[in-house]
Design a protein around this motif. Structure first.
Motif, PDB file in Angstrom:
ATOM      1  N   ARG A 127      -5.161  -1.719  12.915  1.00  0.00           N
ATOM      2  CA  ARG A 127      -5.764  -2.235  11.685  1.00  0.00           C
ATOM      3  C   ARG A 127      -4.755  -2.210  10.549  1.00  0.00           C
ATOM      4  N   GLU A 128      -3.982  -1.130  10.453  1.00  0.00           N
ATOM      5  CA  GLU A 128      -2.993  -1.013   9.387  1.00  0.00           C
ATOM      6  C   GLU A 128      -1.918  -2.086   9.514  1.00  0.00           C
ATOM      7  N   LEU A 140      -1.002   6.991   6.439  1.00  0.00           N
ATOM      8  CA  LEU A 140      -2.145   6.157   6.802  1.00  0.00           C
ATOM      9  C   LEU A 140      -3.471   6.872   6.591  1.00  0.00           C
ATOM     10  N   ARG A 142       0.820  -1.208   0.000  1.00  0.00           N
ATOM     11  CA  ARG A 142       0.000   0.000   0.000  1.00  0.00           C
ATOM     12  C   ARG A 142       0.853   1.256   0.000  1.00  0.00           C
ATOM     13  N   GLU A 202      -6.791   2.426  14.383  1.00  0.00           N
ATOM     14  CA  GLU A 202      -6.400   2.574  12.982  1.00  0.00           C
ATOM     15  C   GLU A 202      -4.993   2.029  12.733  1.00  0.00           C
TER      16      GLU A 202
END
Length: 241
Positions: free
Chosen positions: A83-84, A62, A11, A80
């Motif tokens: 989760r990343e 992010l 990503r 967050e």
């Protein structure tokens, strides 16, 4: 096969940023445990041991989670980042090599609290096979492929002697494990697409020794050839057990 290295993580997040995300997550967890609901980038950076400009740049990869004049919502940012990283789902871990270090890793309570479940322990020593470590029965390393399939293992921890580490890594990869944490004092060669993180305790101690030597004034740049050096250092240190 070649050793995998990459400048960026999936990503488009730089690898250096990925390496700091666990620091931010740990700092946020500490703040949350202390009852802190919001924090500034300066406060979070100080808690993580980085500068605030670096922290803001890292978090910009992010998304935008801060509010000008307010700061970051600690619980939301913690979620967050988790989760990343991929910690919103537990990941099963197998530890291969149950010497002193392997047993210490198996008993480490911090794995479970961070979303990693040690589900199997493997060793080649008949004296270890069948014993119980951290509440799990040690199984024969010959069962590696079966264990990976049966227990849906996502991460392999290699804590074997250096001479056995590559074979274990090959078998883990062949069984479908694409993430390996290597504690063995050797460099592992893996196919593209397999991620290996190496933890070399002896190297870290040697780096500390370098700085301590200079801090204490022990360094003698004119030491003659043949000066006393530990035989263990010349031999490359002891193997992991």
């Amino acid at each position: 096969m070649t050793a995998r290295s990459s400048a960026e993580a999936p990503r488009g997040v730089p690898e250096a940023t990925v390496a700091r995300l666990p620091l931010y997550l740990r700092a946020l967890t500490t703040l949350a445990d202390a009852g802190t609901a919001t924090c500034s980038s300066e406060d979070l950076a100080a808690a993580a041991g980085v500068n605030s400009a670096m922290l803001r740049k890292d978090l910009s990869h992010l998304g935008s989670y801060g509010t000008r004049g307010v700061g970051y919502d600690v619980d939301h940012l913690r979620y967050e980042i988790a989760r990343e990283i991929g910690l919103t789902t537990d990941r099963n871990v197998v530890v291969v090599g149950l010497g002193n270090l392997g047993q210490a890793l198996a008993n480490y309570a911090g794995f479970r609290s961070r979303g990693f479940r040690v589900v199997a322990l493997l060793d080649a020593d008949p004296r270890m096979v069948g014993s119980t470590v951290a509440g799990l029965e040690v199984r024969d390393v010959a069962e590696l492929e079966r264990v990976v399939a049966e227990l849906d293992v996502a991460i392999g921890v290699v804590a074997t002697p250096a001479t056995a580490a590559q074979e274990v890594a090959d078998r883990l990869v062949g069984a479908g494990v694409a993430a390996i944490l290597n504690f063995a004092p050797t460099v592992l060669t893996v196919p593209e697409g397999v991620e290996v993180r190496k933890v070399d305790l002896s190297t870290e101690l040697q780096i500390l020794a370098f700085h301590e030597q200079r801090r204490s004034g022990e360094y003698l740049p004119t030491d003659p050839p043949g000066s006393s050096v530990s035989p263990a250092v010349l031999a490359g240190g002891e193997e992991v057990r």
